[in-house]
Design an enzyme around this catalytic site. Structure first.
Site, PDB file in Angstrom:
ATOM      1  N   ALA A  87       1.617  -4.427   8.369  1.00 51.05           N
ATOM      2  CA  ALA A  87       1.621  -3.001   8.001  1.00 51.05           C
ATOM      3  C   ALA A  87       0.562  -2.444   8.982  1.00 51.05           C
ATOM      4  O   ALA A  87       0.854  -1.119   9.231  1.00 51.05           O
ATOM      5  CB  ALA A  87       1.271  -2.734   6.655  1.00 51.05           C
ATOM      6  N   THR A  88      -0.148  -3.143   9.734  1.00 50.78           N
ATOM      7  CA  THR A  88      -1.163  -2.180  10.629  1.00 50.78           C
ATOM      8  C   THR A  88      -0.202  -1.854  11.954  1.00 50.78           C
ATOM      9  O   THR A  88      -0.510  -0.759  12.372  1.00 50.78           O
ATOM     10  CB  THR A  88      -2.171  -3.295  11.253  1.00 50.78           C
ATOM     11  OG1 THR A  88      -2.850  -3.672   9.896  1.00 50.78           O
ATOM     12  CG2 THR A  88      -3.235  -2.812  12.054  1.00 50.78           C
ATOM     13  N   CYS A 342     -23.765  -4.397   0.372  1.00 50.26           N
ATOM     14  CA  CYS A 342     -24.328  -5.945   0.708  1.00 50.26           C
ATOM     15  C   CYS A 342     -23.189  -6.741   0.991  1.00 50.26           C
ATOM     16  O   CYS A 342     -23.505  -7.761   1.719  1.00 50.26           O
ATOM     17  CB  CYS A 342     -25.260  -6.071  -0.510  1.00 50.26           C
ATOM     18  SG  CYS A 342     -26.376  -5.097  -0.914  1.00 50.26           S
TER      19      CYS A 342
HETATM   20  C1  LIG Z   1      -2.867   0.122   2.175  1.00 54.59           C
HETATM   21  C2  LIG Z   1      -3.045  -1.131   3.178  1.00 54.59           C
HETATM   22  N1  LIG Z   1      -2.457  -0.628   4.463  1.00 54.59           N
HETATM   23  C3  LIG Z   1      -2.307  -1.433   5.297  1.00 54.59           C
HETATM   24  C4  LIG Z   1      -2.714  -2.794   5.461  1.00 54.59           C
HETATM   25  C5  LIG Z   1      -2.502  -3.778   6.522  1.00 54.59           C
HETATM   26  O1  LIG Z   1      -1.508  -4.633   6.435  1.00 54.59           O
HETATM   27  P1  LIG Z   1      -1.564  -5.863   7.276  1.00 54.59           P
HETATM   28  O2  LIG Z   1      -2.492  -6.861   6.780  1.00 54.59           O
HETATM   29  O3  LIG Z   1       0.024  -6.193   7.086  1.00 54.59           O
HETATM   30  O4  LIG Z   1      -1.731  -5.462   8.880  1.00 54.59           O
HETATM   31  C6  LIG Z   1      -3.269  -3.079   4.038  1.00 54.59           C
HETATM   32  C7  LIG Z   1      -3.869  -4.754   3.877  1.00 54.59           C
HETATM   33  O5  LIG Z   1      -4.844  -5.034   4.250  1.00 54.59           O
HETATM   34  C8  LIG Z   1      -3.425  -2.328   3.126  1.00 54.59           C
HETATM   35  O6  LIG Z   1      -3.898  -2.698   1.905  1.00 54.59           O
HETATM   36  S1  FES Z   2     -28.126  -7.019   1.389  1.00 50.64           S
HETATM   37 FE1  FES Z   2     -28.226  -5.211   0.244  1.00 50.64          FE
HETATM   38  S2  FES Z   2     -29.993  -5.615  -1.257  1.00 50.64           S
HETATM   39 FE2  FES Z   2     -29.794  -7.540   0.211  1.00 50.64          FE
END
Ligand SMILES: Cc1ncc(COP(=O)(O)O)c(C=O)c1O
Ligand code: FES
EC number: 2.8.1.7
Lengths: 418, 141
Positions: A87-88, A342
């Protein structure tokens, strides 16, 4: 390394660790999909573009069957499906391809704040080459306001790209309304439907979708394969190719086809279509149970994004006063994800949750559960019990939870942000 | 992300969790970080007025596992030290002891800040003026 002791919930029979509940990130391959793919790795190894021998013809037959299967799931015709690497690539091809093809007509593109990076970064790239991009905000429930979209359109608008369902909060945009508006205004409508296809009904004609991206690995198919739907009638949509070469996929996407992957994508689409009704019912029941158990045991938790307009398998919740990464650490044999800074390489909290207007502190406390085809009720029970236990322990450690319990308004404290 | 055994140990068995009486003149409180940044540490020390030895230390932390471990370790280290000795503890000591990766260094910095803020608070209460002040959170009223 073994289980952490901060939680001491025993693992019931039938639950195997580590346990996967992150099906928005990717899904396991369905064994039936693998079975369909297997011959195409070995005996049917031909190049689908080889026109003069049976190896090529058989590979091509596999690809064409898959094209039908993908088309059927979204109400399209086979000729409208272009296979890609995922999808990318589909998003890049749709947005750049349309922008380039229609640049005589206008240079304005409309998208929205909670899109996947594959859309946002593509749009940012286009901004550098003279296109104007409007990033619509979302409301607190994660949905765009159709009025905002109307106001953003002008006579230079050529494309609207709004995702079908969000990958973090599972919120489903009013796609049919968007499509209708776009067609009234003569603007093309692309949707990143990666999270929606195979999970909820998608019909490119009823919804006036002109281009649609989908991906194999989110629907129990293989990784590294996806498709772009491009409308051929009413209107006929043209895109300029982004990869040049041997002229595969009617010139729109050159490169030897990934035959086993495409066969797997087709099979995955077929299964998703057949099982959608039953799977939806089952996942909603599991998700609602998970939510009910958590809400029954814990205070200061809430769902992020619209509850009503949501994918069946998605639950995104904030466990306020507990930081997400420390929570993940306590449930380290359960695979879910968090919007906490984090956990991210950039130390920035989720831009999707921030777009809802949530404070950073709430984003830091968020957990995304992605329920899928292979999750069981026993797993849901275990995940809920474990999570409750760990949240309670971490709240005993949380100065914020203690202050709130003592009636101190922590928003009135002058924190020293760093 | 892989955690070191020491981080896991502090996370599983945090030392000296709790609260000391903020209003006591023997207690210094350090409250550092911010909820928006995903980390808030409160470290408290109880100091013997005669010897200036830290006799008790308590913490509570909202933050990642490394932040919890850093503050738990900080309470262990300050206990039994004099104020002067405790001021010598630096974040690099914490990083080393817990084998923190680079992205988690700021969590150890916060623990160092928390120690200094607690000592600063104690000094202020007891009219000891030398030593740098450390920025920390203050209740608005
Ligand atoms: C909403 C959405 N668009 C695009 C992608 C990218 O898809 P792909 O991993 O097939 O390139 C993802 C997944 O990571 C997604 O969740
Ligand atoms: S990385 Fe966010 S508190 Fe440690």
């Amino acid at each position: 390394m073994s289980t952490t002791e901060i939680g001491n919930v025993s693992v019931p029979a039938g639950v195997n660790l580590p346990l996967y509940m992150d099906n928005h990130a990717t899904t396991p391959l369905d064994p039936r999909v693998l079975e369909a793919m297997m011959p195409y790795f070995t005996t049917v190894f031909g190049n689908a573009a080889s026109r003069n021998h049976s190896f090529g013809w058989e590979a091509e037959a596999g690809v064409e069957k898959a094209r039908e299967q993908v088309a059927k799931l979204i109400g399209a015709t086979a000729k409208e499906i272009i296979f890609t690497s995922g999808a990318t690539e589909s998003n890049n091809l749709a947005i750049k391809g349309i922008a380039e093809m229609y640049k005589e007509r206008g240079n304005h593109i409309i998208t929205q704040a909670t899109e996947h990076k594959a859309v946002l970064d593509t749009c940012k790239r286009l901004e550098k080459s003279g296109y104007r991009v409007t990033y619509l905000p979302v409301k607190a429930d994660g949905l765009i306001d159709i009025e905002d979209l109307k106001l953003a359109m002008d006579d230079k608008t050529i494309l609207v790209s709004i995702m079908f369902a969000n990958n973090e909060i599972g919120v489903i945009q009013p796609v049919a309304e968007i499509g209708k508006l776009c067609h009234e205004r003569g603007v093309l409508f692309h949707t990143d439907a990666v999270q929606a296809v195979g999970k909820i009904p998608v019909d490119v004609n009823a919804m006036n979708i002109d281009a649609l991206s989908l991906s194999g690995h989110k629907i129990y198919g293989p990784k590294g394969v996806g498709a772009l739907y491009v409308r051929r009638r009413n209107p006929r949509v043209q895109i300029s190719e982004q990869i040049n070469g041997g002229g595969h996929e009617r010139g729109m996407r050159s490169g030897t086809l990934n035959v086993p992957g495409i066969v797997g994508l087709g099979k995955a689409c077929e299964l998703a279509g057949e099982e959608m009704v039953a799977e939806t019912k089952r996942l909603i029941a599991l998700r609602d149970k998970l939510k009910a158990k958590l809400e029954g045991a814990l205070d200061y938790i809430h769902v992020n994004g619209s509850w009503e307009h949501r994918l069946p398998g998605n639950l995104n919740m904030s466990f306020v006063y507990v930081e997400g990464e420390s929570l993940l650490m306590g449930i380290n044999e359960i695979a879910v994800s968090s919007g906490s800074a984090c956990t991210s390489a950039t130390l920035e909290p989720s831009y999707v949750l921030k777009a809802l207007g949530l404070g950073d502190d709430v984003a830091h406390s968020s957990i995304r559960f992605g329920l899928g085809r292979f999750n069981t009720e026993a797993e849901v029970d275990y995940v809920a019990d474990k999570l409750i236990d760990v949240v309670q322990k971490l709240r005993e450690l949380s100065p914020l939870y203690e202050m709130v319990k003592e009636g101190i308004d922590i928003s009135k404290i002058e924190w020293q942000a760093h | 992300m892989a955690y070191s055994d020491k981080v896991i140990d502090h996370y599983n068995n945090p030392r000296n969790v709790g609260q000391l009486d903020k209003s006591s003149s023997e207690v210094g409180t350090g409250l550092v970080g911010a909820p928006e940044c995903g980390d808030v540490m409160r470290l408290q020390i109880k100091v013997n007025p005669e010897t200036q030895v830290i006799e008790e230390a308590k913490f509570k932390t909202f933050g990642c596992g490394s932040a919890i471990a850093s503050s738990s370790l900080a309470t262990e280290w300050v206990k039994g030290k004099t104020i002067e000795e405790a001021m010598q503890i630096t974040n690099t000591d914490i990083v080393k002891e817990l084998a923190l990766p680079p992205v988690k260094i700021h969590c150890s910095v916060l623990a160092e800040d928390a120690i200094r803020a607690a000592i600063g608070d104690w000094k202020k209460k007891n009219g000891v003026t030398e030593g740098a002040e450390v920025a920390q959170a203050v209740a608005a009223n």
